[in-house]
Each structure stands twice: as structure tokens, then as C-alpha cells.
Scaffold this motif. Structure first.
Motif, mmCIF file in Angstrom:
data_model
loop_
_atom_site.group_PDB
_atom_site.id
_atom_site.type_symbol
_atom_site.label_atom_id
_atom_site.label_comp_id
_atom_site.label_asym_id
_atom_site.label_seq_id
_atom_site.Cartn_x
_atom_site.Cartn_y
_atom_site.Cartn_z
ATOM 1 N N TRP A 110 1.513 -7.365 -16.098
ATOM 2 C CA TRP A 110 0.956 -7.836 -14.479
ATOM 3 C C TRP A 110 -0.281 -7.688 -14.516
ATOM 4 O O TRP A 110 -0.321 -8.938 -13.222
ATOM 5 N N ASN A 114 -0.572 -11.747 -12.427
ATOM 6 C CA ASN A 114 -0.981 -11.190 -11.132
ATOM 7 C C ASN A 114 -2.093 -12.018 -10.404
ATOM 8 O O ASN A 114 -1.987 -12.380 -9.292
ATOM 9 N N LEU A 127 -3.179 -10.989 -2.612
ATOM 10 C CA LEU A 127 -2.133 -9.895 -3.958
ATOM 11 C C LEU A 127 -1.730 -9.467 -3.447
ATOM 12 O O LEU A 127 -1.898 -9.221 -2.466
ATOM 13 N N ASP A 129 0.200 -5.646 -1.874
ATOM 14 C CA ASP A 129 -0.422 -4.726 -1.583
ATOM 15 C C ASP A 129 -0.335 -3.615 -2.570
ATOM 16 O O ASP A 129 0.079 -3.840 -3.859
ATOM 17 N N PRO A 130 -0.406 -1.925 -2.864
ATOM 18 C CA PRO A 130 -0.716 -1.277 -3.275
ATOM 19 C C PRO A 130 0.496 -0.989 -3.501
ATOM 20 O O PRO A 130 0.968 -0.461 -5.325
ATOM 21 N N GLY A 131 1.701 -0.712 -3.350
ATOM 22 C CA GLY A 131 2.700 -0.258 -3.379
ATOM 23 C C GLY A 131 3.560 -1.734 -3.527
ATOM 24 O O GLY A 131 4.468 -0.715 -4.966
ATOM 25 N N THR A 132 3.668 -2.282 -3.162
ATOM 26 C CA THR A 132 4.479 -3.863 -3.829
ATOM 27 C C THR A 132 3.822 -3.951 -5.633
ATOM 28 O O THR A 132 4.484 -4.093 -6.323
ATOM 29 N N ALA A 133 2.493 -3.233 -5.356
ATOM 30 C CA ALA A 133 1.844 -3.659 -6.585
ATOM 31 C C ALA A 133 2.104 -2.635 -7.824
ATOM 32 O O ALA A 133 3.160 -3.097 -9.166
ATOM 33 N N LEU A 134 2.350 -1.299 -7.536
ATOM 34 C CA LEU A 134 2.869 -0.370 -8.577
ATOM 35 C C LEU A 134 4.325 -0.426 -8.731
ATOM 36 O O LEU A 134 4.342 -0.254 -9.869
#
Length: 157
Positions: A110, A114, A127, A129-134
Motif C-alpha cells: 500500500w 499510494n 492522499l 483520507d484515513p478511512g479509505t487508506a485503512l
């Protein structure tokens, strides 16, 4: 002259890891983003992959771009399978802790994709957002990192 000589078992291992990880990853993307979240379609996901090479033209390229996106997706899975196959013998941690190695490899993938590849290919891309990244990290851990971490050692015994 070949720098890395890989025998038939190694080629079969890399091919197996590629097919399993690539298939699980793209199916997870279809399931999560197209079916559950209804954010896009499977065709659009594959066109997005093709857009890394062809830019916006990929979205109007129809079936050829869908196929190109799928092939590029499996090429990326192949590259990450080869990389793990090559580093596996030199890192004893990978041999002792397969599950942890798979989790860490999914996170590594990832980060590379990314923070590296996508930032270079799509200059100025924000970049996630945190939810999408997780969510993306979780998919890569389950669909790519863990399968590769278990498939590669199977042929190295």
C-alpha cells in the motif's frame, strides 16, 4: 547474462502467487468498491488502472482498456510476487512469522503504491483520507500480502 536464475519451481511459485494475489485483489476491489460501496463499476476500476499509462483516454477506450487494466493489474501483482520471492531467502523473519510477514507486506505494498507509484503517475493526486487508506490497506493485507507470504515459502521447503 541473467542476474537472477530461477528454476521451474520458482517460476511456478511466482506464477501461483501472482494468480492468487491478483485475482483476490481485483475481486476484492470489485466487491468492495463496485458492489458494497457502489462507488464505481468493475469496468471503471480496470480503466482506472489503464489510465496510469494512457491517461484520461483510458476511460473512453472501451473493452481494450478494460483488458489492458486487467493485464496491468496482474503485472503489478507479478512484480510484488517476484520481489517477495527474491527477498524471502535473505530475511529469516519472513520464514519464522508468515502471518505477520503477510500483514507487513500488505502495508508495504500500500505504501509503495499510494505514496510512490500513484504519486508519480498521477502528479498532484491527493492522499486518501484515513478511512479509505485503512480499507485499501486491509484489502492488500488479506488479498495480496498474506497469500504471497504463504505461497512463496511452500516451494522453498
Amino acid at each position: 547474462m541473467s542476474v537472477f536464475k530461477v528454476g521451474r519451481p520458482g517460476r511456478n511459485t511466482v506464477l501461483s502467487a501472482t494468480l492468487v494475489a491478483g485475482t483476490l485483489d481485483i475481486l476484492a476491489a470489485f466487491l468492495v468498491y463496485a458492489i458494497i460501496l457502489e462507488k464505481t463499476s468493475p469496468a471503471r476500476i480496470l480503466m482506472s488502472i489503464a489510465s496510469g499509462i494512457f491517461g484520461k483516454a483510458a476511460y473512453s477506450g472501451g473493452t481494450p482498456m478494460i483488458i489492458t487494466g486487467l493485464l496491468l493489474h496482474f503485472l503489478i501483482a507479478f512484480i510484488f510476487s517476484v520481489f517477495y520471492y527474491l527477498i524471502y531467502p535473505g530475511l529469516s523473519f519472513l520464514r519464522r512469522r508468515k502471518l505477520i510477514s503477510g500483514i507487513l507486506y500488505g502495508i508495504f505494498i500500500w505504501l509503495v503504491m499510494n505514496l510512490g507509484v500513484l504519486q508519480i503517475v498521477f502528479e498532484g493526486m491527493p492522499l486518501p483520507d484515513p478511512g479509505t487508506a485503512l480499507l485499501g490497506i486491509a484489502i492488500l493485507i488479506v488479498a495480496v500480502g498474506i497469500p504471497i507470504a504463504y505461497i512463496v515459502p511452500a516451494s522453498r521447503r
